[in-house]
Design a protein around this motif. Structure first.
Motif, PDB file in Angstrom:
ATOM      1  N   GLY A 136       0.778  -1.230   0.000  1.00 51.35           N
ATOM      2  CA  GLY A 136       0.000   0.000   0.000  1.00 51.35           C
ATOM      3  C   GLY A 136       0.805   1.273   0.000  1.00 51.35           C
ATOM      4  O   GLY A 136       0.248   2.373   0.038  1.00 51.35           O
ATOM      5  N   VAL A 137       2.122   1.175  -0.075  1.00 51.76           N
ATOM      6  CA  VAL A 137       2.987   2.348  -0.060  1.00 51.76           C
ATOM      7  C   VAL A 137       2.939   3.043  -1.422  1.00 51.76           C
ATOM      8  O   VAL A 137       2.749   2.399  -2.455  1.00 51.76           O
ATOM      9  N   ALA A 138       3.095   4.367  -1.439  1.00 48.48           N
ATOM     10  CA  ALA A 138       3.255   5.072  -2.714  1.00 48.48           C
ATOM     11  C   ALA A 138       4.545   4.579  -3.362  1.00 48.48           C
ATOM     12  O   ALA A 138       5.567   4.412  -2.691  1.00 48.48           O
ATOM     13  N   PHE A 139       4.503   4.364  -4.681  1.00 46.46           N
ATOM     14  CA  PHE A 139       5.595   3.626  -5.328  1.00 46.46           C
ATOM     15  C   PHE A 139       5.901   4.209  -6.698  1.00 46.46           C
ATOM     16  O   PHE A 139       5.001   4.504  -7.476  1.00 46.46           O
ATOM     17  N   ARG A 140       7.189   4.358  -6.970  1.00 47.31           N
ATOM     18  CA  ARG A 140       7.669   4.663  -8.311  1.00 47.31           C
ATOM     19  C   ARG A 140       8.756   3.649  -8.651  1.00 47.31           C
ATOM     20  O   ARG A 140       9.816   3.632  -8.027  1.00 47.31           O
ATOM     21  N   GLY A 141       8.459   2.805  -9.633  1.00 44.51           N
ATOM     22  CA  GLY A 141       9.441   1.837 -10.112  1.00 44.51           C
ATOM     23  C   GLY A 141      10.172   2.421 -11.305  1.00 44.51           C
ATOM     24  O   GLY A 141       9.580   2.600 -12.371  1.00 44.51           O
ATOM     25  N   LEU A 142      11.438   2.752 -11.133  1.00 43.89           N
ATOM     26  CA  LEU A 142      12.225   3.296 -12.240  1.00 43.89           C
ATOM     27  C   LEU A 142      12.603   2.135 -13.155  1.00 43.89           C
ATOM     28  O   LEU A 142      13.466   1.316 -12.832  1.00 43.89           O
ATOM     29  N   ALA A 143      11.929   2.039 -14.291  1.00 42.66           N
ATOM     30  CA  ALA A 143      12.019   0.881 -15.173  1.00 42.66           C
ATOM     31  C   ALA A 143      13.132   1.071 -16.196  1.00 42.66           C
ATOM     32  O   ALA A 143      13.087   1.991 -17.013  1.00 42.66           O
ATOM     33  N   MET A 144      14.113   0.183 -16.133  1.00 44.94           N
ATOM     34  CA  MET A 144      15.354   0.369 -16.878  1.00 44.94           C
ATOM     35  C   MET A 144      15.521  -0.597 -18.044  1.00 44.94           C
ATOM     36  O   MET A 144      15.161  -1.770 -17.938  1.00 44.94           O
ATOM     37  N   PRO A 145      16.152  -0.136 -19.118  1.00 45.45           N
ATOM     38  CA  PRO A 145      16.721  -1.043 -20.113  1.00 45.45           C
ATOM     39  C   PRO A 145      18.098  -1.493 -19.609  1.00 45.45           C
ATOM     40  O   PRO A 145      18.416  -1.341 -18.429  1.00 45.45           O
ATOM     41  N   SER A 146      18.928  -2.002 -20.486  1.00 45.20           N
ATOM     42  CA  SER A 146      20.298  -2.351 -20.112  1.00 45.20           C
ATOM     43  C   SER A 146      21.095  -1.091 -19.803  1.00 45.20           C
ATOM     44  O   SER A 146      20.824  -0.009 -20.337  1.00 45.20           O
ATOM     45  N   PHE A 147      22.095  -1.240 -18.935  1.00 42.63           N
ATOM     46  CA  PHE A 147      22.949  -0.117 -18.543  1.00 42.63           C
ATOM     47  C   PHE A 147      24.153  -0.016 -19.478  1.00 42.63           C
ATOM     48  O   PHE A 147      24.811  -1.028 -19.758  1.00 42.63           O
ATOM     49  N   MET A 148      24.463   1.191 -19.922  1.00 44.29           N
ATOM     50  CA  MET A 148      25.717   1.394 -20.642  1.00 44.29           C
ATOM     51  C   MET A 148      26.897   0.871 -19.824  1.00 44.29           C
ATOM     52  O   MET A 148      27.841   0.280 -20.366  1.00 44.29           O
ATOM     53  N   ASP A 149      26.843   1.096 -18.518  1.00 46.80           N
ATOM     54  CA  ASP A 149      27.957   0.756 -17.642  1.00 46.80           C
ATOM     55  C   ASP A 149      28.293  -0.728 -17.653  1.00 46.80           C
ATOM     56  O   ASP A 149      29.420  -1.113 -17.294  1.00 46.80           O
ATOM     57  N   GLY A 197       0.323   7.566  -5.095  1.00 47.83           N
ATOM     58  CA  GLY A 197      -0.031   6.575  -6.104  1.00 47.83           C
ATOM     59  C   GLY A 197       1.115   5.628  -6.410  1.00 47.83           C
ATOM     60  O   GLY A 197       2.189   5.699  -5.816  1.00 47.83           O
ATOM     61  N   GLN A 198       0.865   4.755  -7.352  1.00 51.06           N
ATOM     62  CA  GLN A 198       1.821   3.704  -7.694  1.00 51.06           C
ATOM     63  C   GLN A 198       1.950   3.606  -9.207  1.00 51.06           C
ATOM     64  O   GLN A 198       0.948   3.430  -9.908  1.00 51.06           O
ATOM     65  N   SER A 199       3.171   3.741  -9.717  1.00 48.81           N
ATOM     66  CA  SER A 199       3.358   3.664 -11.163  1.00 48.81           C
ATOM     67  C   SER A 199       4.814   3.389 -11.496  1.00 48.81           C
ATOM     68  O   SER A 199       5.702   3.508 -10.637  1.00 48.81           O
ATOM     69  N   GLU A 200       5.036   3.019 -12.746  1.00 46.50           N
ATOM     70  CA  GLU A 200       6.398   2.867 -13.258  1.00 46.50           C
ATOM     71  C   GLU A 200       6.842   4.163 -13.928  1.00 46.50           C
ATOM     72  O   GLU A 200       6.025   4.917 -14.457  1.00 46.50           O
ATOM     73  N   VAL A 201       8.144   4.400 -13.899  1.00 38.59           N
ATOM     74  CA  VAL A 201       8.746   5.557 -14.556  1.00 38.59           C
ATOM     75  C   VAL A 201       9.851   5.037 -15.468  1.00 38.59           C
ATOM     76  O   VAL A 201      10.959   4.729 -15.012  1.00 38.59           O
ATOM     77  N   PRO A 202       9.596   4.885 -16.772  1.00 47.05           N
ATOM     78  CA  PRO A 202      10.651   4.419 -17.668  1.00 47.05           C
ATOM     79  C   PRO A 202      11.804   5.424 -17.728  1.00 47.05           C
ATOM     80  O   PRO A 202      11.591   6.638 -17.715  1.00 47.05           O
TER      81      PRO A 202
END
Length: 294
Positions: A136-149, A197-202
């Motif tokens: 139930g926590v407010a959530f932002r999932g930072l949605a990643m592709p592959s890392f350059m690193d 709220g809860q959502s993904e952040v690409p």
């Protein structure tokens, strides 16, 4: 109070450095505080231990408003579920018990993709998000592709053989992001106490780029010919096993690479809002070139 997990990791240490430029109160969870930079030790609260331990996360989350969450690498885990979901269970319970308001998590692109349930580490990461969201926590999932690193992990091979290797098609253009940009986005969300709220952040990097494109740029930056070579999935897995990874985790890495080759990271359309500034060329100049020439 902002709690940062993995404060000595590739992303976590950059998140901490960004947060230190603010007036925010910062608390970190560290297995070995001696690995923290002196500047960090002098300016943050430190809870010693693993953020997979119930006692540690309950202590760390007490009085906290926001948590930066990243599941650490566990090459010896017996399953991807153990490494992501089971590791996170104590922290998920502590989020609820301690009344934490917001979580910013590092996760992966792929939700909604037809191969998301066969994508190894990505599948585990998305299931981890679902567990956190269920609290139930407010959530932002930072949605990643592959890392350059990740390319820098092959710096010695690039230097000695003039090649780098992955099991993904050479001409497939995919998003790729620098960890410094991930950390900057994470810090902005952590310092903003207004969201709910809860959502993904690409977080997609500035452009879609193929590994052949990367090889051409690396060649120009290093002033020597570098080529990309696609290898088989079996060979890719065998290299992880050779380096001591459990069979299950090596398979998880391999399944993730297979899914990316199937277009997993292309499910989200690029926009100005989800594009980040560091180009692959700039990353090569700043990070890869020094690693290869070291």
């Amino acid at each position: 109070m902002i709690v940062v997990t993995t404060p000595t990791g590739d992303i976590g240490h950059q998140v901490v450095q960004n947060l230190l430029q603010s007036s925010a109160q910062i608390r970190v969870i560290a297995r070995d505080p001696s690995h923290l930079a002196e500047e960090v030790r002098d300016n943050v609260e430190i809870v010693t231990g693993s953020h997979g331990d119930a006692g540690v996360v309950n202590e760390a989350f007490s009085g906290a408003d926001t948590v930066f969450w990243l599941a650490p690498a566990d090459p010896k885990a017996t399953s991807v579920t153990e490494a992501y979901v089971d590791f996170t269970r104590p922290a998920a319970a502590a989020l609820k018990d301690q009344g934490v308001k917001r979580v910013v998590s590092i996760t992966a692109l792929g939700r909604g993709s037809p191969v998301a349930d066969k994508a190894g580490f990505v599948t585990g990461s998305l299931a981890m998000d679902d567990l956190i969201v269920s609290m139930g926590v407010a959530f932002r999932g930072l949605a990643m592709p592959s890392f350059m690193d990740n390319i820098a992990r092959q710096a010695i091979t690039i230097r000695n053989q003039g090649k780098f290797f992955l099991p993904i098609a050479a001409d497939l253009k995919l998003p790729s992001v620098a960890t410094r940009d991930i950390a900057a986005v994470a810090a902005r969300w952590l310092l903003d106490d207004s969201w709910t709220g809860q959502s993904e952040v690409p977080v997609l990097g500035p452009e879609d780029i193929s590994f052949d494109d990367m090889a051409a740029i690396i060649s120009e930056v290093l002033g020597k010919a570098v080529t990309y070579q696609q290898i088989s999935l079996n060979a890719y897995k065998a290299r992880f096993v050779q380096f001591g990874m459990s069979d299950a985790m090596a398979q998880g890495m391999t399944d993730m690479a297979w899914a990316k080759d199937q277009g997993l990271d292309l499910a989200v359309s690029r926009t100005p809002e989800n594009s980040t500034p560091t180009s692959f060329r700039q990353w090569c100049e700043d990070t890869l070139k020094p690693a290869v020439l070291d």
